[in-house]
Design a protein around this motif. Structure first.
Motif, PDB file in Angstrom:
ATOM      1  N   ASP A  15      50.884  28.349 -37.276  1.00  0.00           N
ATOM      2  CA  ASP A  15      49.784  29.167 -37.079  1.00  0.00           C
ATOM      3  C   ASP A  15      48.555  28.006 -36.975  1.00  0.00           C
ATOM      4  O   ASP A  15      48.244  26.935 -37.271  1.00  0.00           O
ATOM      5  CB  ASP A  15      49.020  29.930 -38.843  1.00  0.00           C
ATOM      6  CG  ASP A  15      50.801  30.443 -38.981  1.00  0.00           C
ATOM      7  OD1 ASP A  15      51.355  31.189 -38.407  1.00  0.00           O
ATOM      8  OD2 ASP A  15      50.181  30.908 -40.586  1.00  0.00           O
ATOM      9  N   ARG A  16      47.555  29.188 -35.774  1.00  0.00           N
ATOM     10  CA  ARG A  16      46.344  28.456 -35.282  1.00  0.00           C
ATOM     11  C   ARG A  16      45.148  29.587 -35.427  1.00  0.00           C
ATOM     12  O   ARG A  16      45.225  30.894 -35.663  1.00  0.00           O
ATOM     13  CB  ARG A  16      46.404  28.624 -33.876  1.00  0.00           C
ATOM     14  CG  ARG A  16      47.608  27.133 -33.215  1.00  0.00           C
ATOM     15  CD  ARG A  16      47.241  26.077 -34.171  1.00  0.00           C
ATOM     16  NE  ARG A  16      48.141  24.811 -34.044  1.00  0.00           N
ATOM     17  CZ  ARG A  16      48.430  24.272 -34.683  1.00  0.00           C
ATOM     18  NH1 ARG A  16      48.267  24.528 -35.888  1.00  0.00           N
ATOM     19  NH2 ARG A  16      49.422  23.056 -34.132  1.00  0.00           N
ATOM     20  N   PRO A  17      44.615  28.700 -36.066  1.00  0.00           N
ATOM     21  CA  PRO A  17      42.493  30.052 -36.317  1.00  0.00           C
ATOM     22  C   PRO A  17      42.584  30.894 -34.801  1.00  0.00           C
ATOM     23  O   PRO A  17      42.765  30.688 -34.020  1.00  0.00           O
ATOM     24  CB  PRO A  17      41.531  28.419 -36.924  1.00  0.00           C
ATOM     25  CG  PRO A  17      42.447  27.857 -35.929  1.00  0.00           C
ATOM     26  CD  PRO A  17      43.818  27.690 -36.295  1.00  0.00           C
ATOM     27  N   SER A  18      42.716  32.499 -35.504  1.00  0.00           N
ATOM     28  CA  SER A  18      42.328  33.236 -34.402  1.00  0.00           C
ATOM     29  C   SER A  18      40.690  32.774 -33.861  1.00  0.00           C
ATOM     30  O   SER A  18      40.596  33.085 -32.484  1.00  0.00           O
ATOM     31  CB  SER A  18      42.686  34.406 -34.744  1.00  0.00           C
ATOM     32  OG  SER A  18      41.138  34.910 -35.968  1.00  0.00           O
ATOM     33  N   GLU A  19      39.206  32.376 -34.801  1.00  0.00           N
ATOM     34  CA  GLU A  19      38.363  32.104 -34.003  1.00  0.00           C
ATOM     35  C   GLU A  19      38.506  30.343 -34.623  1.00  0.00           C
ATOM     36  O   GLU A  19      37.379  29.807 -35.878  1.00  0.00           O
ATOM     37  CB  GLU A  19      37.616  32.608 -35.120  1.00  0.00           C
ATOM     38  CG  GLU A  19      37.337  33.739 -34.919  1.00  0.00           C
ATOM     39  CD  GLU A  19      36.785  34.905 -35.745  1.00  0.00           C
ATOM     40  OE1 GLU A  19      36.274  34.620 -37.127  1.00  0.00           O
ATOM     41  OE2 GLU A  19      36.344  36.486 -34.943  1.00  0.00           O
ATOM     42  N   PRO A  20      38.633  29.354 -33.246  1.00  0.00           N
ATOM     43  CA  PRO A  20      38.958  28.607 -33.985  1.00  0.00           C
ATOM     44  C   PRO A  20      37.447  27.649 -34.124  1.00  0.00           C
ATOM     45  O   PRO A  20      37.145  26.740 -34.926  1.00  0.00           O
ATOM     46  CB  PRO A  20      39.602  27.601 -32.490  1.00  0.00           C
ATOM     47  CG  PRO A  20      39.650  28.922 -32.075  1.00  0.00           C
ATOM     48  CD  PRO A  20      39.387  30.684 -32.943  1.00  0.00           C
ATOM     49  N   ASP A  22      34.777  29.172 -35.868  1.00  0.00           N
ATOM     50  CA  ASP A  22      34.647  28.718 -37.053  1.00  0.00           C
ATOM     51  C   ASP A  22      35.308  27.803 -38.254  1.00  0.00           C
ATOM     52  O   ASP A  22      34.682  27.342 -39.279  1.00  0.00           O
ATOM     53  CB  ASP A  22      34.788  30.442 -37.912  1.00  0.00           C
ATOM     54  CG  ASP A  22      34.207  31.430 -37.542  1.00  0.00           C
ATOM     55  OD1 ASP A  22      33.314  30.654 -37.037  1.00  0.00           O
ATOM     56  OD2 ASP A  22      33.839  32.268 -37.794  1.00  0.00           O
ATOM     57  N   GLU A  40      29.015  29.585 -32.190  1.00  0.00           N
ATOM     58  CA  GLU A  40      30.270  29.614 -31.347  1.00  0.00           C
ATOM     59  C   GLU A  40      30.217  29.763 -29.942  1.00  0.00           C
ATOM     60  O   GLU A  40      31.010  29.130 -29.336  1.00  0.00           O
ATOM     61  CB  GLU A  40      30.691  31.364 -31.836  1.00  0.00           C
ATOM     62  CG  GLU A  40      31.610  31.911 -30.674  1.00  0.00           C
ATOM     63  CD  GLU A  40      31.394  33.841 -31.589  1.00  0.00           C
ATOM     64  OE1 GLU A  40      32.128  34.227 -30.392  1.00  0.00           O
ATOM     65  OE2 GLU A  40      31.279  33.746 -32.475  1.00  0.00           O
ATOM     66  N   ARG A  44      32.254  27.870 -27.385  1.00  0.00           N
ATOM     67  CA  ARG A  44      32.915  28.115 -26.546  1.00  0.00           C
ATOM     68  C   ARG A  44      32.246  28.082 -25.255  1.00  0.00           C
ATOM     69  O   ARG A  44      32.499  27.969 -23.624  1.00  0.00           O
ATOM     70  CB  ARG A  44      33.044  29.943 -26.950  1.00  0.00           C
ATOM     71  CG  ARG A  44      33.345  30.290 -27.814  1.00  0.00           C
ATOM     72  CD  ARG A  44      33.526  31.200 -27.817  1.00  0.00           C
ATOM     73  NE  ARG A  44      34.605  32.002 -26.760  1.00  0.00           N
ATOM     74  CZ  ARG A  44      35.066  33.458 -27.308  1.00  0.00           C
ATOM     75  NH1 ARG A  44      33.972  34.576 -28.254  1.00  0.00           N
ATOM     76  NH2 ARG A  44      35.764  34.061 -26.628  1.00  0.00           N
ATOM     77  N   SER A  88      47.640  22.352 -40.092  1.00  0.00           N
ATOM     78  CA  SER A  88      47.763  23.704 -41.014  1.00  0.00           C
ATOM     79  C   SER A  88      49.844  24.243 -41.204  1.00  0.00           C
ATOM     80  O   SER A  88      50.190  22.984 -40.781  1.00  0.00           O
ATOM     81  CB  SER A  88      48.366  25.006 -40.358  1.00  0.00           C
ATOM     82  OG  SER A  88      48.781  25.483 -38.836  1.00  0.00           O
TER      83      SER A  88
END
Length: 212
Positions: A15-20, A22, A40, A44, A88
């Motif tokens: 699993d990888r964070p959808s909003e890295p 955060d 953010e 980005r 994770s």
């Protein structure tokens, strides 16, 4: 013959964070690092140029993003925070252990993985316990953040062949991504993609001596 395996998406799923941004922010704050309100946007945005094919280490990117907002952080803190943010639970894919065992019976075996987070590949291998569940240990672990180049750049495959002490032409690389892992076949090695054959099928062919 020597074999290398891609890690993420090939031997394991993670699993990888959808909003890295955060996830990284939370890891930074646990280390008492002030995170800017526009984090953010800072995360980005690009903060330095890299040559084509070069890996952009995520811990370096985080330090540069914070610096762009006037916040200093040590290299150690950034590295630890990034690793915690992306570390994770993982699941070993069906056939992975058998494929590694079968490969080790034919010659040296390596991990060859794209990963911008220092230490994450090693941490993932520990979590997955592939070596503990296998009869063999990996002879080398080559990562893009370690060698500085991302698949499909020739340098990472050359680094893998060098680590296994074989010629590039004697390396077979197994992966799940035609764009990145398929690069092995375009630089003089051999690539095997999971879209063409499964890990159990690869293990069977290795044991029967059908791969060369």
């Amino acid at each position: 013959m020597a074999l290398s395996f891609d890690l993420f998406g090939t031997l394991v799923t993670a699993d990888r964070p959808s909003e890295p941004w955060d996830a990284v922010a939370a890891a930074l704050m646990t280390r008492s690092v002030r995170v800017p309100d526009d984090w953010e946007d800072a995360y980005r945005s690009a903060h330095r140029d890299y040559d084509r094919g070069r890996e952009a280490p995520l811990d370096e990117h985080v330090r540069l993003a914070l610096d762009s907002r006037g916040i200093e952080v040590t290299e150690e803190t950034a590295t630890e925070a990034v690793l915690d943010a992306f570390d994770s639970p993982v699941t070993v894919r069906n056939g992975a252990i058998d494929a590694v065992d079968a490969a080790a019976q034919r010659g040296p075996v390596a991990i060859c993985s794209n990963c911008s987070v220092p230490g994450l590949v090693e941490r993932t291998l520990e979590r997955a316990a592939i070596e503990a569940r296998s009869d063999h240990a990996f002879d080398a672990v080559v990562t893009s953040v370690g060698c500085g180049w991302r698949k499909p750049h020739p340098n990472i495959f050359e680094a893998t062949a060098d680590a296994l002490d074989v010629a590039l032409a004697d390396l077979v690389h197994v992966g799940d991504d035609a764009r990145t892992d398929g690069g092995a076949g375009r630089v003089g090695a051999q690539s095997m993609l999971l879209e063409d054959r499964s890990l159990p099928a690869i293990a069977e062919q290795l044991r029967e001596g059908e791969l060369c």
